[in-house]
Design a protein around this motif. Structure first.
Motif, PDB file in Angstrom:
ATOM      1  N   VAL A 175      15.132  47.879   5.451  1.00 12.66           N
ATOM      2  CA  VAL A 175      13.988  46.999   4.592  1.00 12.66           C
ATOM      3  C   VAL A 175      12.659  46.473   6.520  1.00 12.66           C
ATOM      4  O   VAL A 175      11.854  46.618   6.373  1.00 12.66           O
ATOM      5  CB  VAL A 175      14.235  45.814   4.159  1.00 12.66           C
ATOM      6  N   VAL A 204      16.810  46.146   9.665  1.00 14.90           N
ATOM      7  CA  VAL A 204      17.342  45.729   9.268  1.00 14.90           C
ATOM      8  C   VAL A 204      17.792  46.040   8.166  1.00 14.90           C
ATOM      9  O   VAL A 204      17.202  46.146   7.145  1.00 14.90           O
ATOM     10  CB  VAL A 204      16.493  43.696   8.757  1.00 14.90           C
ATOM     11  N   TYR A 205      18.764  45.587   7.390  1.00  7.50           N
ATOM     12  CA  TYR A 205      19.063  46.518   5.580  1.00  7.50           C
ATOM     13  C   TYR A 205      19.894  45.066   4.862  1.00  7.50           C
ATOM     14  O   TYR A 205      20.019  44.531   4.780  1.00  7.50           O
ATOM     15  CB  TYR A 205      20.682  47.695   6.268  1.00  7.50           C
ATOM     16  N   ALA A 206      18.838  45.613   4.024  1.00 10.79           N
ATOM     17  CA  ALA A 206      19.084  44.715   2.092  1.00 10.79           C
ATOM     18  C   ALA A 206      20.495  45.110   1.718  1.00 10.79           C
ATOM     19  O   ALA A 206      20.055  46.825   1.536  1.00 10.79           O
ATOM     20  CB  ALA A 206      18.466  44.118   2.039  1.00 10.79           C
ATOM     21  N   LYS A 207      21.277  44.361   1.139  1.00 11.24           N
ATOM     22  CA  LYS A 207      22.103  45.039   0.191  1.00 11.24           C
ATOM     23  C   LYS A 207      21.343  45.114  -0.935  1.00 11.24           C
ATOM     24  O   LYS A 207      21.018  45.071  -1.503  1.00 11.24           O
ATOM     25  CB  LYS A 207      23.377  43.792   0.199  1.00 11.24           C
ATOM     26  N   SER A 244      15.433  39.410   0.369  1.00 11.37           N
ATOM     27  CA  SER A 244      16.689  39.288   0.364  1.00 11.37           C
ATOM     28  C   SER A 244      17.945  38.266   0.829  1.00 11.37           C
ATOM     29  O   SER A 244      17.852  38.399   1.338  1.00 11.37           O
ATOM     30  CB  SER A 244      17.466  41.076   0.667  1.00 11.37           C
ATOM     31  N   TYR A 254      24.961  48.273   1.860  1.00 11.58           N
ATOM     32  CA  TYR A 254      23.466  48.371   2.687  1.00 11.58           C
ATOM     33  C   TYR A 254      23.080  49.738   3.027  1.00 11.58           C
ATOM     34  O   TYR A 254      21.987  49.650   3.527  1.00 11.58           O
ATOM     35  CB  TYR A 254      24.039  47.492   4.008  1.00 11.58           C
ATOM     36  N   TYR A 296      16.761  37.398   4.022  1.00 13.16           N
ATOM     37  CA  TYR A 296      15.646  38.116   4.595  1.00 13.16           C
ATOM     38  C   TYR A 296      14.745  38.561   4.158  1.00 13.16           C
ATOM     39  O   TYR A 296      14.970  38.595   2.624  1.00 13.16           O
ATOM     40  CB  TYR A 296      15.911  38.341   5.641  1.00 13.16           C
ATOM     41  N   SER A 330      21.016  38.589   1.438  1.00  9.83           N
ATOM     42  CA  SER A 330      21.715  39.202   2.008  1.00  9.83           C
ATOM     43  C   SER A 330      22.097  40.700   2.649  1.00  9.83           C
ATOM     44  O   SER A 330      21.332  41.216   2.111  1.00  9.83           O
ATOM     45  CB  SER A 330      23.565  39.580   0.695  1.00  9.83           C
ATOM     46  N   THR A 331      20.883  40.410   3.634  1.00  8.75           N
ATOM     47  CA  THR A 331      20.855  41.362   5.210  1.00  8.75           C
ATOM     48  C   THR A 331      22.078  41.293   5.801  1.00  8.75           C
ATOM     49  O   THR A 331      22.634  40.268   6.545  1.00  8.75           O
ATOM     50  CB  THR A 331      19.437  40.947   5.279  1.00  8.75           C
ATOM     51  N   HIS A 369      21.471  43.036  10.907  1.00  7.48           N
ATOM     52  CA  HIS A 369      20.666  43.143  12.207  1.00  7.48           C
ATOM     53  C   HIS A 369      21.457  44.496  12.354  1.00  7.48           C
ATOM     54  O   HIS A 369      22.743  43.626  12.363  1.00  7.48           O
ATOM     55  CB  HIS A 369      19.952  42.280  12.803  1.00  7.48           C
ATOM     56  N   HIS A 415      24.661  38.629   6.653  1.00  4.70           N
ATOM     57  CA  HIS A 415      25.013  38.958   4.789  1.00  4.70           C
ATOM     58  C   HIS A 415      23.855  36.879   5.364  1.00  4.70           C
ATOM     59  O   HIS A 415      24.282  36.789   4.240  1.00  4.70           O
ATOM     60  CB  HIS A 415      26.654  38.150   4.470  1.00  4.70           C
TER      61      HIS A 415
END
Length: 228
Positions: free
Chosen positions: A196, A188-191, A165, A35, A158, A167-168, A170, A155
């Motif tokens: 993002v 929000v982070y995307a793997k 993605s 992430y 989003y 798998s994200t 919050h 996961h």
């Protein structure tokens, strides 16, 4: 030691070593470091909106929009002797404008933490492993008031614009409403992508009304593109 015992011991040793080698990637994967990928040359472009509220200013609700590019630069040693990466930040007013370097921050993943040093303020943006029970103080290494960050929607798929993605996660840093203040802050982070989306509100309000703002700031990022 007879020959059969020696052969048996050799086989068991190979099996143990093999298991340890197989387990290492699995353990790392379970922490979900993906992430927050750090690789020199990686970049992200965001559409950004900033709103500064001040009821005594000529423009009480001053709004600006621009594009922000962040880029992982080369490495250096920080004041603790750790190897960290430069985190270059560029801005432009429109897609047709040239990028202008505005800040050089630093970032590192160490001791199960992803850290970002913003204007000499060291902030823990992620804590590993990524799971519901993981809670941390993003301000544990700076002078800001103690906080409590935690994960939601772990996961989950989003999308932001054209970026999707499977798998994200919050990262909730604040969510509090009082008679005179309102804080709502998450990222929000995307793997295998990284950040993002960013949503930040820190407002002074009146009588629980989040639209009656006297002071404060709002900041929004939405990713447009990323690459290497």
């Amino acid at each position: 030691m007879n020959r059969n015992a020696f052969v048996l011991l050799s086989v068991l040793t190979l099996l143990v070593c093999s298991c340890k080698k197989d387990q290492a990637p699995s353990v790392l994967s379970s922490f979900h470091y993906g992430y927050y990928p750090i690789k020199e040359g990686s970049y992200w472009v965001y559409q950004v909106t900033e709103i500064v509220h001040d009821e005594n200013a000529a423009n009480p609700h001053d709004t600006i929009t621009y594009q922000l590019k962040t880029e992982i630069g080369d490495t250096l040693l920080d004041n603790e002797g750790r190897i960290v990466n430069r985190f270059n930040r560029y801005k432009r007013n429109s897609p047709n404008s040239s990028w202008v370097l505005t800040d050089v921050w630093t970032t590192v993943v160490a001791e199960n933490r992803a850290e970002l040093v913003e204007e000499n303020i060291r902030r823990v943006v992620l804590r590993f492993p990524v799971k519901t029970a993981t809670i941390w103080d993003p301000n544990q290494f700076n002078f800001l008031p103690e906080g409590q960050a935690y994960y939601e929607h772990i996961h989950k798929p989003y999308s932001v614009g054209s970026i999707q993605s499977d798998s994200t996660v919050h990262v909730v840093a604040a969510n509090e409403l009082t008679l005179v203040s309102y804080q709502n802050q998450y990222e929000v982070y995307a793997k295998q992508i990284g950040l993002v989306k960013k949503y930040y509100k820190d407002l002074q309000i009146s009588n629980f009304d989040t639209l009656d703002v006297s002071q404060g700031k709002e900041l929004y990022y939405s990713i447009l593109e990323y690459g290497h």
